[in-house]
Enzyme design. Structure first.
Site, PDB file in Angstrom:
ATOM      1  CG  ASP A 143      42.542   9.355  26.061  1.00  0.00           C
ATOM      2  OD1 ASP A 143      41.782   9.252  27.054  1.00  0.00           O
ATOM      3  OD2 ASP A 143      43.784   9.242  26.151  1.00  0.00           O
ATOM      4  CG  HIS A 191      44.538  20.323  28.221  1.00  0.00           C
ATOM      5  ND1 HIS A 191      45.810  19.826  28.346  1.00  0.00           N
ATOM      6  CD2 HIS A 191      44.482  21.408  29.049  1.00  0.00           C
ATOM      7  CE1 HIS A 191      46.498  20.569  29.221  1.00  0.00           C
ATOM      8  NE2 HIS A 191      45.713  21.523  29.665  1.00  0.00           N
ATOM      9  CB  SER A 238      56.002  16.416  31.166  1.00  0.00           C
ATOM     10  OG  SER A 238      55.037  17.202  30.497  1.00  0.00           O
TER      11      SER A 238
HETATM   12  N1  APR Z   1      53.174   5.489  32.785  1.00  0.00           N
HETATM   13  C1  APR Z   1      53.229   6.684  33.419  1.00  0.00           C
HETATM   14  N2  APR Z   1      53.787   7.776  32.871  1.00  0.00           N
HETATM   15  C2  APR Z   1      54.325   7.658  31.646  1.00  0.00           C
HETATM   16  C3  APR Z   1      54.299   6.444  30.922  1.00  0.00           C
HETATM   17  C4  APR Z   1      53.691   5.329  31.554  1.00  0.00           C
HETATM   18  N3  APR Z   1      53.626   4.131  30.948  1.00  0.00           N
HETATM   19  N4  APR Z   1      54.908   6.654  29.721  1.00  0.00           N
HETATM   20  C5  APR Z   1      55.283   7.942  29.697  1.00  0.00           C
HETATM   21  N5  APR Z   1      54.944   8.552  30.859  1.00  0.00           N
HETATM   22  C6  APR Z   1      55.152   9.936  31.261  1.00  0.00           C
HETATM   23  C7  APR Z   1      56.389  10.587  30.682  1.00  0.00           C
HETATM   24  O1  APR Z   1      57.536  10.283  31.464  1.00  0.00           O
HETATM   25  C8  APR Z   1      56.006  12.066  30.755  1.00  0.00           C
HETATM   26  O2  APR Z   1      56.388  12.628  32.004  1.00  0.00           O
HETATM   27  O3  APR Z   1      54.088  10.696  30.776  1.00  0.00           O
HETATM   28  C9  APR Z   1      54.488  12.053  30.650  1.00  0.00           C
HETATM   29  C10 APR Z   1      53.933  12.564  29.342  1.00  0.00           C
HETATM   30  O4  APR Z   1      54.243  13.908  29.240  1.00  0.00           O
HETATM   31  P1  APR Z   1      53.620  14.823  28.090  1.00  0.00           P
HETATM   32  O5  APR Z   1      53.741  14.138  26.781  1.00  0.00           O
HETATM   33  O6  APR Z   1      54.231  16.153  28.270  1.00  0.00           O
HETATM   34  O7  APR Z   1      52.072  14.817  28.413  1.00  0.00           O
HETATM   35  P2  APR Z   1      51.248  15.759  29.355  1.00  0.00           P
HETATM   36  O8  APR Z   1      52.001  16.096  30.592  1.00  0.00           O
HETATM   37  O9  APR Z   1      49.903  15.123  29.494  1.00  0.00           O
HETATM   38  O10 APR Z   1      51.116  17.057  28.469  1.00  0.00           O
HETATM   39  C11 APR Z   1      50.340  18.116  28.955  1.00  0.00           C
HETATM   40  O11 APR Z   1      50.673  19.362  26.975  1.00  0.00           O
HETATM   41  O12 APR Z   1      50.945  19.079  24.711  1.00  0.00           O
HETATM   42  C12 APR Z   1      50.090  19.539  25.698  1.00  0.00           C
HETATM   43  O13 APR Z   1      47.745  19.777  25.757  1.00  0.00           O
HETATM   44  C13 APR Z   1      48.770  18.830  25.681  1.00  0.00           C
HETATM   45  O14 APR Z   1      47.506  17.804  27.474  1.00  0.00           O
HETATM   46  C14 APR Z   1      48.812  18.003  26.936  1.00  0.00           C
HETATM   47  C15 APR Z   1      49.688  18.832  27.833  1.00  0.00           C
END
Ligand code: APR
Length: 282
Positions: free
Chosen positions: A133, A148, A226
């Site tokens: 985004d 990404h 994550s």
């Molecule tokens: N504030 C902070 N963290 C949060 C919140 C919040 N309000 N809500 C959720 N989270 C955390 C969750 O606990 C989780 O650990 O955000 C994390 C989101 O994890 P993912 O969905 O795995 O996202 P991300 O780590 O960015 O994924 C990495 O994986 O699917 C691919 O390319 C995609 O860029 C992405 C990459």
């Protein structure tokens, strides 16, 4: 959280901070926020690494959230692959156009604003995001490293010619729909989203910049990821190996916990302004 922490703080210091100045100010009263603020206040070179969680409070689903509408039957990680696009381009293009609609309608939240404020205050700050985004930019962060890719830079799947999005914002129905991708003006190949899919290499320049910044920083602040997807997940480890402190903000336990010097458990839109904001008058 230590047994002396008040239960209503929602934040906790997972590990003791081995930094004398930070430890001095780390009181059980705020469960790690003071320690993190002390580290941040002294850092000259900062890397902020964000993931989907930083945009969650803007209404953008993370990758681990269940999908809804047409997408309910799918897993985000299954749709985000070159194989899925080859097998069903209209499904995948429709999904990304739906996501672009969600992002276009969303607004930066206080976490994005706090990151921009931090960068304005600490000029040698590098913002590295896994998000596709543009909410960091819309919050005022000028120079964002997108590991990404971006929802706003589609290109031809065959010849890589950039494809210009129409001027008007995406306007997909809330429940989503299949949408055949446009055809490339140069070679008629299908246009694909300008994002990095599972199994694809990251943009070289962006990755190089991120690794260099992580190796050179005093402090890496990792927010809302994550920590499962490499090589982005390696960055906190790189920073730590080169002697930087690592602060994590995330409501859930993650793979980053093991390397975080201070682990703040809570939502980014609440904790980042608390971390970055001016000290309270005493
Ligand atoms: N504030 C902070 N963290 C949060 C919140 C919040 N309000 N809500 C959720 N989270 C955390 C969750 O606990 C989780 O650990 O955000 C994390 C989101 O994890 P993912 O969905 O795995 O996202 P991300 O780590 O960015 O994924 C990495 O994986 O699917 C691919 O390319 C995609 O860029 C992405 C990459």
């Amino acid at each position: 959280m230590t047994p002396t922490d008040p239960p209503d703080q929602g934040v906790s210091a997972a590990d003791p901070v081995d930094d004398a100045a930070a430890t001095e100010t780390a009181g059980p009263a705020d469960g790690g926020v003071s320690a993190a603020r002390a580290l941040l206040g002294r850092a000259r070179r900062v890397v902020v690494l964000t993931g989907a969680g930083v945009s969650a409070e803007s209404g953008i689903p993370t990758f681990r959230d269940a999908l809804t509408g047409l997408w309910e039957r799918f897993d985000a990680q299954e749709l985000a692959t070159p194989r899925a696009f080859r097998a069903d381009p209209a499904l995948v293009w429709g999904w990304y156009e739906w996501r672009r609609t969600v992002v276009t309608r969303a607004r930066p939240n206080p976490a994005h604003l706090a990151v921009a404020a931090l960068a304005a205050r600490t000029p040698e700050t590098v913002v590295v995001t896994q998000n596709v985004d543009d909410l960091h930019e819309r919050a005022g962060s000028g120079d964002v490293v997108h590991l990404h890719g971006s929802l706003f830079q589609p290109r031809c799947a065959d010849c890589a010619e950039p494809w210009r999005l129409p001027g008007e914002p995406a306007d997909e129905p809330a429940e989503g729909r299949r949408l055949p991708p446009p055809r490339c003006a140069r070679c008629s190949g299908p246009v694909r989203p300008g994002v990095v899919w599972f199994g694809e290499a990251l943009p070289e320049a962006a990755l190089e910049r991120a690794v260099e910044a992580a190796a050179a920083c005093d402090l890496l602040l990792v927010v809302g990821t994550s920590g499962l997807v490499y090589p982005a997940a390696e960055l906190p480890h790189v920073a730590s190996r080169f002697g930087a402190s690592v602060i994590q903000v995330n409501p859930q336990p993650t793979a980053v916990d093991e390397v975080a010097d201070v682990n703040l458990h809570g939502p980014a839109a609440r904790l980042l302004p608390a971390l970055v904001g001016e000290p309270a008058a005493s």
